[in-house]
Scaffold this active site. Sequence first.
Site, PDB file in Angstrom:
ATOM      1  N   LYS A 174      27.616  37.628  33.356  1.00 25.64           N
ATOM      2  CA  LYS A 174      26.602  37.693  34.421  1.00 25.64           C
ATOM      3  C   LYS A 174      25.192  37.764  33.834  1.00 25.64           C
ATOM      4  O   LYS A 174      24.282  37.104  34.337  1.00 25.64           O
ATOM      5  CB  LYS A 174      26.893  38.886  35.328  1.00 25.64           C
ATOM      6  CG  LYS A 174      28.165  38.686  36.152  1.00 25.64           C
ATOM      7  CD  LYS A 174      28.599  39.965  36.833  1.00 25.64           C
ATOM      8  CE  LYS A 174      29.850  39.777  37.674  1.00 25.64           C
ATOM      9  NZ  LYS A 174      30.432  41.045  38.111  1.00 25.64           N
ATOM     10  N   GLY A 199      42.394  49.148  43.399  1.00 26.83           N
ATOM     11  CA  GLY A 199      42.308  47.687  43.363  1.00 26.83           C
ATOM     12  C   GLY A 199      40.993  47.153  42.811  1.00 26.83           C
ATOM     13  O   GLY A 199      40.736  45.958  42.863  1.00 26.83           O
ATOM     14  N   THR A 236      41.596  35.748  46.980  1.00 22.52           N
ATOM     15  CA  THR A 236      40.804  36.722  47.739  1.00 22.52           C
ATOM     16  C   THR A 236      39.504  36.098  48.241  1.00 22.52           C
ATOM     17  O   THR A 236      39.198  36.148  49.434  1.00 22.52           O
ATOM     18  CB  THR A 236      40.483  37.936  46.835  1.00 22.52           C
ATOM     19  OG1 THR A 236      41.713  38.420  46.303  1.00 22.52           O
ATOM     20  CG2 THR A 236      39.798  39.042  47.597  1.00 22.52           C
TER      21      THR A 236
END
Length: 425
Positions: free
Chosen positions: A212, A194, A23
Amino acid sequence: MSGCSSQRNDNTMINIAVMGYGTVGSGVVEMFYKNRESIHRKVGKAMDIKYILDLRDFPGSPYEEKLIKDFQIIADDPDVEIVVEVMGGLEPAFTFTKTCLSRGKSVVTSNKELVAARGAELLKIAKENGVSFFFEASVGGGIPIIRPLTSCLAQDEIDEIAGILNGTTNFILTKMIREQTSFADALALAQKLGYAERNPSADVDGHDACRKICILASLCFGKHIYPEFVHTEGIRSVTLEDVAYAEDWGGVIKLIGRAKRVPGNSDGILAMVSPALISKECQLASVDDVFNGILVRAEATGDVVFYGRGAGKLPTASAVIADVVNAAKPTDSKTLLWQDDGKNHVLDSQQDVVGMYLRLTGTSDALQRAQNLFGEIRILHREDQPQDEIAFVTPAMAEGTLQQKILQLTGERCKLRSAIRVLGY
Ligand code: HSE
């Protein structure tokens, strides 16, 4: 750039290799060719993508002649100056990145797992080889956060950084808050749209947010913060009852990753990922759906908030290409750096001072006992509250003390249903 520059072409063209054509990788290639002219203008030199590395076949792709399956072709090609690593996962991403940096190629990545686990080591190798290792897209997708932290806010002392760092869990919590959708139904919807993977653990159990916050904390505080030492809770146990009590308190429940300095302790950092009640007045409270928000609290600047799309093909590709442009500019300062001295700098989370929202069921004297134990509690109410359910927010105190008092309050007859930290942003 140093490294193999003597063997390279005449430097009129900067060649890029993209590792991973999923992607993000396909977004990078697409956006690069769409914006090629303006990228050339910004860099002052022509650039092209020479290779795209992926083990899969892409018959009919307009870039079929660039697709390769053998990493060694990239490693051995002195004309490749910048490598984009968007494969994800720790291996072979780490070995490939290390090899590229060692051979004088700058690397740009969106891979938070790689940066959180091996960032200090890769930054060191980049520095030794006079090249860049950039990772703007690893946190906050399209939100510029890494570069602002390392350049715009570089002169300030950062005391604390906290954020909604995972879009999927923020989408689920937003559905629970706005539409009273249960966690299970909101997760199913996130999967249908998704946002969440079939195995949603990395998102809903807080691991993605943990990686993160570790990257952000390492940058802010200059020490490698390892994910495995950071207390991490996800959102699986957050209920619609908790959402209703949070509303009565005047806030919302968000999954917050946070890290801060502790006054008087120059070496240790408090870092944690957990659901938290935050006041509706806090700017992070209005960060909804798949959006991310990051609050930086600095000594001179005060609070600065970054907001935007934390994931998605094009926002992430945009951050990757911005790093490619920066890596290509001869003047760019290669200043991203933190040290790994092999020690854990994360303090025991029991030292943190927070208020706690508690929901309990059981005995009629529980409220009185809670008041005796915690002092001035704020009692909360909700619609259709069962007679045997109580909820309240305690005053702020050390987590260790809170845990002891919770143990004293609860037992066979008084069951703890929820415990969520209350943060004062
Ligand atoms: N799964 C991540 C999220 C993608 O939902 O935020 C971006 O890291």
